[in-house]
Motif scaffolding. Sequence first.
Motif, PDB file in Angstrom:
ATOM      1  N   GLY A   1      -8.676  -0.489   2.405  1.00 13.48           N
ATOM      2  CA  GLY A   1      -8.407   0.934   2.240  1.00 13.48           C
ATOM      3  C   GLY A   1      -9.511   1.788   2.842  1.00 13.48           C
ATOM      4  O   GLY A   1      -9.263   2.716   3.611  1.00 13.48           O
TER       5      GLY A   1
ATOM      6  N   GLY B   1      -4.413   1.078  -1.750  1.00 18.04           N
ATOM      7  CA  GLY B   1      -5.352   0.017  -1.386  1.00 18.04           C
ATOM      8  C   GLY B   1      -5.940  -0.656  -2.612  1.00 18.04           C
ATOM      9  O   GLY B   1      -6.052  -1.880  -2.675  1.00 18.04           O
TER      10      GLY B   1
ATOM     11  N   MET C   1       0.821  -1.200   0.000  1.00 22.09           N
ATOM     12  CA  MET C   1       0.000   0.000   0.000  1.00 22.09           C
ATOM     13  C   MET C   1       0.858   1.253   0.000  1.00 22.09           C
ATOM     14  O   MET C   1       0.611   2.198  -0.728  1.00 22.09           O
TER      15      MET C   1
END
Lengths: 369, 312
Positions: A333, A319, A53
């Motif tokens: 996310g 995400g 991420m």
Amino acid sequence: MRAPFRLQFEQRTETPRRLGVLVPLISVLAALFAGALFLLATGHSVGDTYSNMLSDGFFSSTGITDTLGLSTVLICTGIAAAFAFQMNLYNIGGEGQLYVGMIGATWFGLFFGENLPSFIMIPLVLIGGALCGAAWIAIPAWVRARLGTSEIVTTLLLTYVAASLVNHFIYRSGSYFRAPNSMFPQGRQVPDSAMLSPIGDTKMYPTFFVIVLLSLALHWVVRRTEFGYRIQVISDSPRAACYAGISARRTTVQVMLISGGLAGLGGATLIVGSFQRLDPGIVTLGYGYAGIVIAALARNNMAAVVVSGILFAGLRSGGDKLQISTDTPIHIGVMLQGAILLFALGGEAFRRYKIRIVRTPAVGSEVTA
Amino acid sequence: MNQNIWVLMTGDSVALATTLILAALGALFTERTGVLNLGVEGVLLTAAISSFIAADSSGSVWVGLIVGSLAGALLAGIHAILAVVLRANQIVSGLALVIFGTGLANYLGKPYEGKTISVKLTDMTFGPLTDIPLLGPILFEQDIITYVALAAAVFSSLYLFRTRPGLEVRATGDDPATVDAQGLMVSTIRIRYTLFGGLLMGLGGSWLMLAESAAWHQAATTNGVGWIALALVVFASWRPIRLVLGAVLFGFTLQLPYTLQAENITFIPQAFLQMVPYVATLISLIALSRPGSTNALGAPKSLGVPFVRDER
């Protein structure tokens, strides 16, 4: 039946400056920590998820430009929410105003695009989108000012109506917005003059800089102009505003229209930018709702929205790429967005109060105290 | 129109009203103590997926209903901590709950996308009563939770307006300082009913999953029912019985597009029918508003205001 201890809140007269930075920072870290526990509990790798991420969101050259590209619309919905929130007007229908802004921008693009040059078309499409976003909040604004109807519920309900509108314009055969001669229902692309080209090899558009400048300009309006002062007085003390001859009603309508217009502008940046057409997929992306979180995290400070907008865009974009890089569901996310906001809200208490745990005195002594 | 379609429409309205009644009752109890929990939509979604997973893996709808309700209470607990203990902005906290709950539900639901559940809550029948034309299928062919929801509304009304604890609930929402002066713990009452409200919302979300949808469709599972429930509380001026009437009315508009489509009545575009419940809610909210004070509606006077005792 009393707890053996209770929390004692002591209002801080002055907030130490370091807390202003420390509290949001710790909130983000705490949310990431909670997210890590959750990932572990559901059997996903914490290290892989977070490192992917972070690198896809911030620390790679495509990652950061993708993030800044996405942040354009998020900063827009963020300032839309913050501008209304600072006057305690909770426009949470930015999502719907964004859809209608997109519809409006697409219409202006399709209708005028063939005949007008780009330097007229781009501003026209952006302004058109903003006007449509403002129009979509007009009824909630007016009834809030006149009748006191809660704008929270009305703006939200209209979001569902707007989503149906978007679907209607794409799925109805023969619709003006629908690509003709296409098998699948999809939007008609706006003419070239209504499109911007991305910067270099990135997914960033020049609108990013426009929106950042707009945020700073609004920050200045709020802090330094008579209009901004009026907003502050009304939100601090409606009664004082009334005595000072400030019309709360008029300011309410103005602030809400601007807020809706900013959300609509966000929709328009998508049309001149990466979308180029009315796309029903927008209703699943939640850019408008994210604006609420972004505004709250920035404590409704227009300039800080730029920072929290970029932070959220990074979380989002990193995400979303998890789908390719790991087996963790991308929804982590959104979950983290919610968690960060929840922790930031909790942290707010530590910024405003000194909180101490005190023993509850024995029953009886409390009465005489 | 033939008689069948009327039965279908009204029967489905009563059924759809179940989620609305439970979710709105949950919000009503919460708001009656002065706590505004806007997180209903997130609570419903989280409860729905929790009940799906629990029912599917255990093979029992009852386990699903219990787990779903508890998940609702758990999520409401976050709001209780933030709004009551830490005195956070209740509006923002509720919204954060929607976002968090939606993300959580979609995350948990990822492996179940598009799958149908193996067990389903079935309708009860009452023998001869169910056979009564028109009324029978509407009133006597629903599942147990629908009857529970209706009974809960009646009991809530009696509880709030006829019992001492009910009086304490209403007093906490209207005048927490007096409640505090009476030696009652305002924050304890508020936390208790925020949790209880979450439990009811959770039951509503579980019912939506186990009796109505039977498949997980991400956020489309609830499709804004949580927000309609919040509007319904205002519509009902915080009274349980009026809330039931409103819920049946809104339930009717919610099922309208599907029933008309099923009956091949298509002269009104589908998209406009889908707007009906939201527009109807909007219009009724505006129609109920009065200039000047929001209290004309009967809102609890300290709704959304954290209670701060003058501390020495």
